[in-house]
Write a protein that holds these residues in place. Structure first.
Motif, PDB file in Angstrom:
ATOM      1  N   ASP A   1       0.821  -1.213   0.000  1.00  0.00           N
ATOM      2  CA  ASP A   1       0.000   0.000   0.000  1.00  0.00           C
ATOM      3  C   ASP A   1       0.859   1.270   0.000  1.00  0.00           C
ATOM      4  O   ASP A   1       0.360   2.372   0.169  1.00  0.00           O
ATOM      5  N   ARG A   2       2.200   1.098  -0.140  1.00  0.00           N
ATOM      6  CA  ARG A   2       3.171   2.192  -0.263  1.00  0.00           C
ATOM      7  C   ARG A   2       3.460   2.889   1.061  1.00  0.00           C
ATOM      8  O   ARG A   2       4.028   3.973   1.086  1.00  0.00           O
ATOM      9  N   THR A   3       3.073   2.280   2.167  1.00  0.00           N
ATOM     10  CA  THR A   3       3.362   2.841   3.483  1.00  0.00           C
ATOM     11  C   THR A   3       4.271   1.907   4.263  1.00  0.00           C
ATOM     12  O   THR A   3       4.372   0.716   3.960  1.00  0.00           O
ATOM     13  N   PHE A   4       4.944   2.474   5.283  1.00  0.00           N
ATOM     14  CA  PHE A   4       5.518   1.616   6.308  1.00  0.00           C
ATOM     15  C   PHE A   4       5.079   2.155   7.660  1.00  0.00           C
ATOM     16  O   PHE A   4       4.824   3.348   7.833  1.00  0.00           O
ATOM     17  N   LYS A   5       4.950   1.239   8.602  1.00  0.00           N
ATOM     18  CA  LYS A   5       4.427   1.588   9.921  1.00  0.00           C
ATOM     19  C   LYS A   5       5.406   1.180  11.012  1.00  0.00           C
ATOM     20  O   LYS A   5       6.230   0.270  10.813  1.00  0.00           O
ATOM     21  N   VAL A   6       5.287   1.857  12.148  1.00  0.00           N
ATOM     22  CA  VAL A   6       6.151   1.608  13.306  1.00  0.00           C
ATOM     23  C   VAL A   6       5.267   1.184  14.469  1.00  0.00           C
ATOM     24  O   VAL A   6       4.309   1.888  14.822  1.00  0.00           O
ATOM     25  N   TRP A   7       5.592   0.018  15.074  1.00  0.00           N
ATOM     26  CA  TRP A   7       4.799  -0.544  16.165  1.00  0.00           C
ATOM     27  C   TRP A   7       5.677  -0.694  17.392  1.00  0.00           C
ATOM     28  O   TRP A   7       6.858  -1.037  17.304  1.00  0.00           O
ATOM     29  N   ARG A   8       5.113  -0.471  18.573  1.00  0.00           N
ATOM     30  CA  ARG A   8       5.825  -0.682  19.829  1.00  0.00           C
ATOM     31  C   ARG A   8       5.643  -2.136  20.251  1.00  0.00           C
ATOM     32  O   ARG A   8       4.515  -2.622  20.379  1.00  0.00           O
ATOM     33  N   THR A   9       6.741  -2.828  20.480  1.00  0.00           N
ATOM     34  CA  THR A   9       6.648  -4.268  20.751  1.00  0.00           C
ATOM     35  C   THR A   9       6.161  -4.572  22.160  1.00  0.00           C
ATOM     36  O   THR A   9       5.731  -5.696  22.431  1.00  0.00           O
ATOM     37  N   SER A  10       6.237  -3.604  23.058  1.00  0.00           N
ATOM     38  CA  SER A  10       5.815  -3.875  24.432  1.00  0.00           C
ATOM     39  C   SER A  10       4.308  -4.012  24.561  1.00  0.00           C
ATOM     40  O   SER A  10       3.812  -4.844  25.333  1.00  0.00           O
ATOM     41  N   ASP A  11       3.543  -3.204  23.824  1.00  0.00           N
ATOM     42  CA  ASP A  11       2.082  -3.278  23.903  1.00  0.00           C
ATOM     43  C   ASP A  11       1.419  -3.368  22.529  1.00  0.00           C
ATOM     44  O   ASP A  11       0.199  -3.317  22.424  1.00  0.00           O
ATOM     45  N   PHE A  12       2.244  -3.485  21.467  1.00  0.00           N
ATOM     46  CA  PHE A  12       1.772  -3.687  20.082  1.00  0.00           C
ATOM     47  C   PHE A  12       0.992  -2.486  19.541  1.00  0.00           C
ATOM     48  O   PHE A  12       0.220  -2.627  18.597  1.00  0.00           O
ATOM     49  N   ARG A  13       1.205  -1.324  20.108  1.00  0.00           N
ATOM     50  CA  ARG A  13       0.507  -0.133  19.628  1.00  0.00           C
ATOM     51  C   ARG A  13       1.208   0.418  18.380  1.00  0.00           C
ATOM     52  O   ARG A  13       2.438   0.448  18.299  1.00  0.00           O
ATOM     53  N   CYS A  14       0.418   0.882  17.412  1.00  0.00           N
ATOM     54  CA  CYS A  14       0.963   1.506  16.218  1.00  0.00           C
ATOM     55  C   CYS A  14       1.315   2.954  16.550  1.00  0.00           C
ATOM     56  O   CYS A  14       0.445   3.759  16.911  1.00  0.00           O
ATOM     57  N   LEU A  15       2.599   3.302  16.449  1.00  0.00           N
ATOM     58  CA  LEU A  15       3.074   4.630  16.819  1.00  0.00           C
ATOM     59  C   LEU A  15       3.102   5.597  15.643  1.00  0.00           C
ATOM     60  O   LEU A  15       2.982   6.813  15.829  1.00  0.00           O
ATOM     61  N   GLU A  16       3.260   5.060  14.443  1.00  0.00           N
ATOM     62  CA  GLU A  16       3.498   5.944  13.304  1.00  0.00           C
ATOM     63  C   GLU A  16       3.188   5.226  12.001  1.00  0.00           C
ATOM     64  O   GLU A  16       3.396   4.018  11.880  1.00  0.00           O
ATOM     65  N   SER A  17       2.692   5.977  11.031  1.00  0.00           N
ATOM     66  CA  SER A  17       2.490   5.458   9.679  1.00  0.00           C
ATOM     67  C   SER A  17       3.027   6.485   8.693  1.00  0.00           C
ATOM     68  O   SER A  17       2.606   7.641   8.708  1.00  0.00           O
ATOM     69  N   VAL A  18       3.987   6.079   7.872  1.00  0.00           N
ATOM     70  CA  VAL A  18       4.553   6.962   6.856  1.00  0.00           C
ATOM     71  C   VAL A  18       3.821   6.665   5.549  1.00  0.00           C
ATOM     72  O   VAL A  18       4.050   5.641   4.906  1.00  0.00           O
ATOM     73  N   SER A  19       2.916   7.541   5.182  1.00  0.00           N
ATOM     74  CA  SER A  19       2.101   7.335   3.983  1.00  0.00           C
ATOM     75  C   SER A  19       2.845   7.816   2.737  1.00  0.00           C
ATOM     76  O   SER A  19       3.700   8.708   2.818  1.00  0.00           O
ATOM     77  N   ASN A  20       2.513   7.194   1.613  1.00  0.00           N
ATOM     78  CA  ASN A  20       3.148   7.542   0.334  1.00  0.00           C
ATOM     79  C   ASN A  20       4.665   7.591   0.454  1.00  0.00           C
ATOM     80  O   ASN A  20       5.322   8.486  -0.098  1.00  0.00           O
ATOM     81  N   ALA A  21       5.216   6.621   1.173  1.00  0.00           N
ATOM     82  CA  ALA A  21       6.668   6.562   1.332  1.00  0.00           C
ATOM     83  C   ALA A  21       7.363   6.311   0.003  1.00  0.00           C
ATOM     84  O   ALA A  21       8.506   6.739  -0.199  1.00  0.00           O
TER      85      ALA A  21
END
Length: 420
Positions: free
Chosen positions: A212-232
């Motif tokens: 989908d042309r994005t990459f995302k950043v997740w925190r491994t301690s609680d699996f929360r999505c911290l960031e999404s870089v759209s149209n990377a």
């Protein structure tokens, strides 16, 4: 779904009763096959002696075992403790013993189970957790025991994005992004195949890339999505990798490799530089053990070697912007890469694995060509053979060291190679 435990089904035969996929299959898209090869880089034109080195086999190699159990394409491999994990296009994750002598010639003791989740596109391991990326646009987290034998129960402890993550962003319109002409969803969702996963050096972050042309950043301690870089990127992202010094590299079908980093006092990753030397889709990335060299493989049949441009480090660009070498020899697209010490392994749609050595003065030679697969090699992983007789586990060079290379293919097989 449970991870299937596979007590090492082994066969020495080069043939299988499993029907092979047809080249008309949708998995055999143009990205699997070579496009116009990368032209010579003027500044890198090697002397005739180096051209000869690229075609000279020096190391010995042997196929120790062929693991058969998957009934469809093997897409991903990961090593942890005493186990090898494999993921396939028919939604299976299997666990194998890494010891070829543990269950010799056992072919009938595989548990088989299918689950209604997408093909397993990537596997990474962090401690006692296995992260799997799927074609259904989700990431799953499994509790594992890497020191146990293969007879253990595996439980899926989370699916990303989590229900809590989705609920927190459900009610605010600012959390929604346009994904199609008449469709929106929250930014924590991938909306196409998740192509690759990577773990940060300290294990605190998980990175995921997608078509989908994005990459995302997740925190491994609680699996929360911290960031999404759209149209990377301008096209599907096929590969992502994280370096020890905090850089994130993404490779795309748009022929580009991009370098990202979260700068001091910044909350999000920003683009550092774009590297454009490949002439077709970038399929695979790998980083040297010392973190100083980036390798990229593409449909142009070449592996590019990127080294730090030290003149740019003071400016915060981080380097990896200079092409230092081009590894040629494959006759079809490069689909996967793996690095262990000074060895670089490349898997290709030409059904072979090539083993390259990074020598003094950063010259490269092709040491071995591993032949045996009958379809494109889609995934690789490698490790020092700690069971060798030369004490290789404590060595920092390949002299006197032997290796195990694991290759997964669209012929549905996994092969274990001994390099010595």
């Amino acid at each position: 779904m449970g991870i299937l435990t596979c007590p090492f089904p082994v066969t020495a035969s080069s043939h299988s009763d499993t029907p092979l996929p047809s080249k008309s299959s949708t998995f055999f898209s143009s990205s699997l096959f070579s496009q116009t090869t990368l032209p010579s880089v003027h500044s890198l034109t090697p002397p005739s002696s180096r051209q000869h080195d690229h075609q000279t086999s020096v190391l010995h190699h042997q196929c120790l075992a062929t693991l058969r159990g998957h009934s469809s394409y093997v897409f991903s491999l990961a090593l942890a403790g005493n186990l090898l994990y494999s993921g396939s296009s028919n939604r299976e994750i299997r666990a194998w013993s890494r010891d070829p002598s543990a269950h010799p010639h056992s072919t009938n003791n595989i548990d088989v189970a299918i689950s209604n989740i997408g093909a397993v596109k990537s596997l990474v391991i962090m401690g006692d957790k296995l992260f799997s990326a799927h074609q259904d646009c989700k990431i799953r987290v499994w509790k594992i025991d890497n020191d146990n034998n293969v007879h253990q129960k595996y439980n899926c402890i989370a699916t990303l994005p989590t229900m809590n993550d989705r609920f927190l962003r459900f009610f605010s319109g600012k959390n929604y992004v346009q994904v199609r002409r008449h469709k929106k969803c929250t930014w924590v969702h991938h909306v196409d195949n998740i192509s690759a996963l990577a773990i940060s050096r300290d294990g605190s972050l998980l990175f995921s890339s997608s078509w989908d042309r994005t990459f995302k950043v997740w925190r491994t301690s609680d699996f929360r999505c911290l960031e999404s870089v759209s149209n990377a990127h301008d096209d599907a992202i096929n590969a992502i990798i994280s370096s020890n010094d905090g850089f994130v590299y993404t490779g795309s079908a748009d022929k580009k490799i991009k370098v990202w980093k979260k700068q001091a006092r910044e909350k999000k990753h920003s683009l550092v530089t774009t590297m454009e030397r490949h002439k077709s889709a970038v399929n695979a990335l790998a980083i040297s053990t010392d973190g100083c060299v980036l390798y990229s493989g593409a449909c142009d049949r070449s592996v590019l070697v990127w080294e730090r441009d030290t003149s740019n480090i003071s400016g915060g660009t981080g380097g990896h912007t200079v092409v230092a070498d081009v590894l040629r020899g494959h006759t079809e697209a490069i689909l996967c890469l793996a690095v262990v010490l000074d060895l670089v392994c490349s898997g290709s749609a030409d059904s072979t694995v090539r083993v390259w050595r990074r020598e003094e003065k950063n010259n490269y030679s092709c040491l071995s060509v591993l032949e045996g697969h009958r379809r494109p090699v889609k995934c690789l992983t490698a490790a020092i053979d700690n069971g060798d007789n030369n004490g290789g586990g404590a060595s920092d060079s390949i002299v006197g060291t032997s290796y195990l290379i694991y290759s997964g293919s669209l012929d549905c097989d996994i092969r274990i190679w001994h390099i010595y």
